[in-house]
Design an enzyme around this catalytic site. Sequence first.
Site, short mmCIF file in Angstrom:
data_model
loop_
_atom_site.label_atom_id
_atom_site.label_comp_id
_atom_site.label_asym_id
_atom_site.label_seq_id
_atom_site.Cartn_x
_atom_site.Cartn_y
_atom_site.Cartn_z
N ASP A 51 0.85 -1.20 0.00
CA ASP A 51 0.00 0.00 0.00
C ASP A 51 0.88 1.25 0.00
OD1 ASP A 51 -2.15 1.70 -0.09
OD2 ASP A 51 -3.02 1.08 1.82
N GLY A 90 -1.82 7.60 4.29
CA GLY A 90 -0.93 6.81 3.45
C GLY A 90 0.52 6.92 3.88
O1 DOR Z 1 -3.86 5.21 3.41
C1 DOR Z 1 -4.26 5.10 2.28
N1 DOR Z 1 -3.75 5.83 1.27
N2 DOR Z 1 -5.25 4.24 2.03
C2 DOR Z 1 -5.84 4.19 0.82
O2 DOR Z 1 -6.72 3.39 0.65
C3 DOR Z 1 -5.47 5.12 -0.26
C4 DOR Z 1 -4.07 5.55 -0.08
C5 DOR Z 1 -3.68 6.70 -0.96
O3 DOR Z 1 -3.98 6.69 -2.14
O4 DOR Z 1 -3.02 7.62 -0.45
#
Ligand code: DOR
Length: 427
Positions: A305, A324
């Site tokens: 991720d 993120g």
């Molecule tokens: O923490 C996250 N960041 N979760 C997500 O589902 C999307 C991602 C992002 O695109 O920054």
Amino acid sequence: MTSMTIGIRGGELVEPGGRRHAELLISEGRIVDVGEGVGEGADLVLDASGCLVASGLVDLHTHMREPGREDAETVHTAALGAARGGFTTVCAMPNTTPAIDSPSLVRDILRLAESVPCRVLPVGAITKGRAGRELAPMGEMAELGVTMFTDDGTGVADNALMRRAMEYASGLGVTLAQHCEDPALAGGGAMHEGEWSARLGIPGQPAEAEELMVMRDIALSRLTGARIHFQHLSTAGSVDMVRRARRAGVAVTAEATTHHFTLTHAECRTFDPVFKVHPPLRTSEDVAAVRAGLADGTIDAIATDHAPHTPETKDLPFDQAPPGMLGLETALALALTELDLPVERVFDLMSWTPARIAGLAGHDGSLRVGAPADICVVDPGQSWTVSGRAMASRSRNTPYEGRTLTGRVRHTVYAGRAVVVDGGDGP
Ligand code: DOR
């Protein structure tokens, strides 16, 4: 692409069938010989002494940010980071601007990926614009080779629309992946709802916001027979439901991220938005459940991720910052350092099984003559200190800054080309 030969010498091969000491000879994108001394005399000899040699890692969950947020990351910089992290294939999430929801956007990503040091598999959106209202033309994207679809960043909330998406996907033979988060129940919460959110006064989202969607999708998979892949599972309840669904023969697979098995919501006490992520960091019981799921096979894959955000956008008050964290360059070391698993299981979770889920032909972990030359060479004993500044990413948002990890990628070979040599970017 160069036709020079590469020899990988002195390492221990790790394959689904076990480990053995042998050399590899690579030519024109394939392994052409395996055995004692076969790498000697190659045009480029990679020293793998003290290292494990395995099929390249496959990340089911990478945010490359292109098109739209090239200030945070590009397909090129993400691929560089991927290669340094031992990945030879990454699945590019469609929550770009615009979203990857049409054949022309898929073609754009494939074009951008032509000259980067890692294979990029574009993942298509399930709904147009990821808006959750109308199905995207999945069939047309599938014709271009797209095998996975998700609205990642959000889940598909409409039950009837998700049922239709599953019926459509099942007819096409593609996999739907779900970011499980019920938007109404999550209510915009910026961290896990629990002891720490109450103490810090940060709005939280309950574990049940994830679990309700896991539960619904298991039911819909049972109804439609369609395959569903659960992205970044983070709660004990989710792991438990997936375990029971698999036992009952429902066609589900699941991934967990490195941060969900290494960090808890207590990290948020610093109010540092680097620890803000969706789904949020959870309790130590949830972390233990995710680890147990990785150990017993309930969870099929470790994903990164990898979600770059520029300092300008990330350094906001916790509740306003985007969620993120970076992940590509730390994932393998975290798995080797933090999980008490045999290395075969780590490569299964990070290479062999995600390759199967992504529909990557020929990438079954076996280092046999004729196999594609996507190879990761890692020194499992080498310690190093994490530094966001030293990463290939255009962003710096690693939650592991300053941490010492053990296990370092020494070489990566992608499609027969040495893209990382002795820890540095290849020629
Ligand atoms: O923490 C996250 N960041 N979760 C997500 O589902 C999307 C991602 C992002 O695109 O920054």
